[in-house]
Design a protein around this motif. Structure first.
Motif, PDB file in Angstrom:
ATOM      1  N   GLU A  71       2.859 -42.150   8.120  1.00  0.00           N
ATOM      2  CA  GLU A  71       2.125 -41.032   8.004  1.00  0.00           C
ATOM      3  C   GLU A  71       2.938 -39.668   7.600  1.00  0.00           C
ATOM      4  OE1 GLU A  71      -0.292 -38.569  11.457  1.00  0.00           O
ATOM      5  OE2 GLU A  71       0.666 -40.532  11.744  1.00  0.00           O
ATOM      6  N   HIS A  72       3.901 -39.793   8.135  1.00  0.00           N
ATOM      7  CA  HIS A  72       5.162 -38.538   7.901  1.00  0.00           C
ATOM      8  C   HIS A  72       6.120 -38.742   6.639  1.00  0.00           C
ATOM      9  CE1 HIS A  72       3.450 -36.983  11.608  1.00  0.00           C
ATOM     10  NE2 HIS A  72       3.725 -37.879  12.216  1.00  0.00           N
ATOM     11  N   ASN A  73       5.511 -39.201   5.416  1.00  0.00           N
ATOM     12  CA  ASN A  73       6.331 -39.307   4.386  1.00  0.00           C
ATOM     13  C   ASN A  73       7.170 -38.610   3.893  1.00  0.00           C
ATOM     14  OD1 ASN A  73       4.044 -38.283   3.356  1.00  0.00           O
ATOM     15  ND2 ASN A  73       3.773 -39.286   1.595  1.00  0.00           N
ATOM     16  N   ILE A  74       6.641 -37.283   3.847  1.00  0.00           N
ATOM     17  CA  ILE A  74       7.664 -36.038   3.576  1.00  0.00           C
ATOM     18  C   ILE A  74       8.933 -35.909   4.359  1.00  0.00           C
ATOM     19  CG2 ILE A  74       7.954 -33.554   2.863  1.00  0.00           C
ATOM     20  CD1 ILE A  74       4.715 -33.931   2.202  1.00  0.00           C
ATOM     21  N   LEU A  75       8.668 -36.138   5.643  1.00  0.00           N
ATOM     22  CA  LEU A  75       9.848 -35.976   6.738  1.00  0.00           C
ATOM     23  C   LEU A  75      10.808 -37.341   6.369  1.00  0.00           C
ATOM     24  CD1 LEU A  75      11.175 -34.721   9.211  1.00  0.00           C
ATOM     25  CD2 LEU A  75       9.734 -36.322  10.415  1.00  0.00           C
ATOM     26  N   LEU A  76      10.200 -38.537   6.170  1.00  0.00           N
ATOM     27  CA  LEU A  76      11.187 -39.555   5.941  1.00  0.00           C
ATOM     28  C   LEU A  76      11.877 -39.331   4.656  1.00  0.00           C
ATOM     29  CD1 LEU A  76      12.172 -42.285   7.097  1.00  0.00           C
ATOM     30  CD2 LEU A  76       9.956 -43.211   6.023  1.00  0.00           C
ATOM     31  N   GLU A  77      11.155 -38.965   3.763  1.00  0.00           N
ATOM     32  CA  GLU A  77      12.051 -38.829   2.512  1.00  0.00           C
ATOM     33  C   GLU A  77      13.064 -37.931   2.466  1.00  0.00           C
ATOM     34  OE1 GLU A  77      10.703 -37.568  -2.256  1.00  0.00           O
ATOM     35  OE2 GLU A  77      10.042 -36.554  -0.561  1.00  0.00           O
ATOM     36  N   SER A  78      12.807 -36.634   3.057  1.00  0.00           N
ATOM     37  CA  SER A  78      13.997 -35.887   3.243  1.00  0.00           C
ATOM     38  C   SER A  78      15.145 -36.170   3.918  1.00  0.00           C
ATOM     39  CB  SER A  78      13.191 -34.496   3.950  1.00  0.00           C
ATOM     40  OG  SER A  78      12.164 -33.799   3.178  1.00  0.00           O
ATOM     41  N   ILE A 129      14.005 -42.530  -5.059  1.00  0.00           N
ATOM     42  CA  ILE A 129      13.264 -42.671  -3.838  1.00  0.00           C
ATOM     43  C   ILE A 129      12.564 -41.497  -3.684  1.00  0.00           C
ATOM     44  CG2 ILE A 129      13.855 -42.380  -1.203  1.00  0.00           C
ATOM     45  CD1 ILE A 129      16.751 -43.286  -2.654  1.00  0.00           C
ATOM     46  N   GLY A 130      11.301 -41.725  -3.388  1.00  0.00           N
ATOM     47  CA  GLY A 130      10.421 -40.435  -3.295  1.00  0.00           C
ATOM     48  C   GLY A 130       8.930 -40.926  -2.530  1.00  0.00           C
ATOM     49  N   GLN A 131       8.042 -39.952  -2.220  1.00  0.00           N
ATOM     50  CA  GLN A 131       6.905 -40.052  -1.528  1.00  0.00           C
ATOM     51  C   GLN A 131       5.714 -39.534  -2.190  1.00  0.00           C
ATOM     52  OE1 GLN A 131       5.053 -37.294  -0.272  1.00  0.00           O
ATOM     53  NE2 GLN A 131       6.212 -35.869  -1.495  1.00  0.00           N
ATOM     54  N   THR A 132       4.642 -40.171  -1.966  1.00  0.00           N
ATOM     55  CA  THR A 132       3.457 -39.979  -2.571  1.00  0.00           C
ATOM     56  C   THR A 132       2.314 -40.349  -1.864  1.00  0.00           C
ATOM     57  OG1 THR A 132       2.084 -40.003  -4.691  1.00  0.00           O
ATOM     58  CG2 THR A 132       3.179 -42.264  -3.658  1.00  0.00           C
ATOM     59  N   ILE A 174      16.510 -45.714   5.607  1.00  0.00           N
ATOM     60  CA  ILE A 174      15.330 -45.856   5.531  1.00  0.00           C
ATOM     61  C   ILE A 174      15.141 -46.263   7.052  1.00  0.00           C
ATOM     62  CG2 ILE A 174      13.077 -46.741   5.326  1.00  0.00           C
ATOM     63  CD1 ILE A 174      13.884 -46.870   2.263  1.00  0.00           C
ATOM     64  N   ARG A 175      15.492 -47.305   7.494  1.00  0.00           N
ATOM     65  CA  ARG A 175      15.231 -47.957   9.021  1.00  0.00           C
ATOM     66  C   ARG A 175      15.846 -46.828  10.198  1.00  0.00           C
ATOM     67  NH1 ARG A 175      11.721 -50.141   6.526  1.00  0.00           N
ATOM     68  NH2 ARG A 175      12.405 -52.239   5.773  1.00  0.00           N
TER      69      ARG A 175
END
Length: 126
Positions: A64-71, A34-37, A108-109
């Motif tokens: 938009e806030h992919n880093i927050l969601l990944e964390s 699971i990652g972000q990019t 994720i949801r």
């Protein structure tokens, strides 16, 4: 969303912040990355060169806030973290989890809901 449902070609994903889930099948073992990019096309090519086993993109979402969601996702999947994951060069890999995809999708949801809370957005927009 599921990329097959949207009929995107594997090497032509939209450019922009997103999170993704890769299914890694190595022998009889199944795990998930699971990652972000900001560029999924480049990131997938990197993973296909580095990770062992069959790699399949099972989900990605523009966010938009992919880093927050990944964390958030990583925080709650910590008990399922695969500590001995290594790439083709023998280097340790983080963010590999041995969980089931339904748990990951539910998480994720829920993390998405948390990250969209008015209180959190107010803090982020200050």
């Amino acid at each position: 969303f599921d990329y097959d449902e949207k009929n995107y070609q594997p090497v032509n994903y939209p450019i922009g912040p997103c999170i993704y889930v890769l299914k890694i099948v190595d022998g009889k073992k199944i795990s998930y990355k699971i990652g972000q990019t900001k560029n999924l096309n480049i990131r997938l090519a990197q993973h296909r060169r580095q990770l062992s086993g069959k790699i399949e993109l099972v989900l990605y979402e523009m966010y938009e806030h992919n880093i927050l969601l990944e964390s958030c996702i990583h925080r709650y999947l910590t008990p399922y973290k695969k500590d001995d994951a290594k790439n083709k060069l023998g280097k340790r890999i983080v963010e590999i989890f041995e969980s089931d995809i339904s748990r990951i999708i539910r998480l994720i949801r829920e993390c998405h809901k948390i990250s969209q809370s008015p209180e959190l957005l107010a803090i982020m927009n200050k």
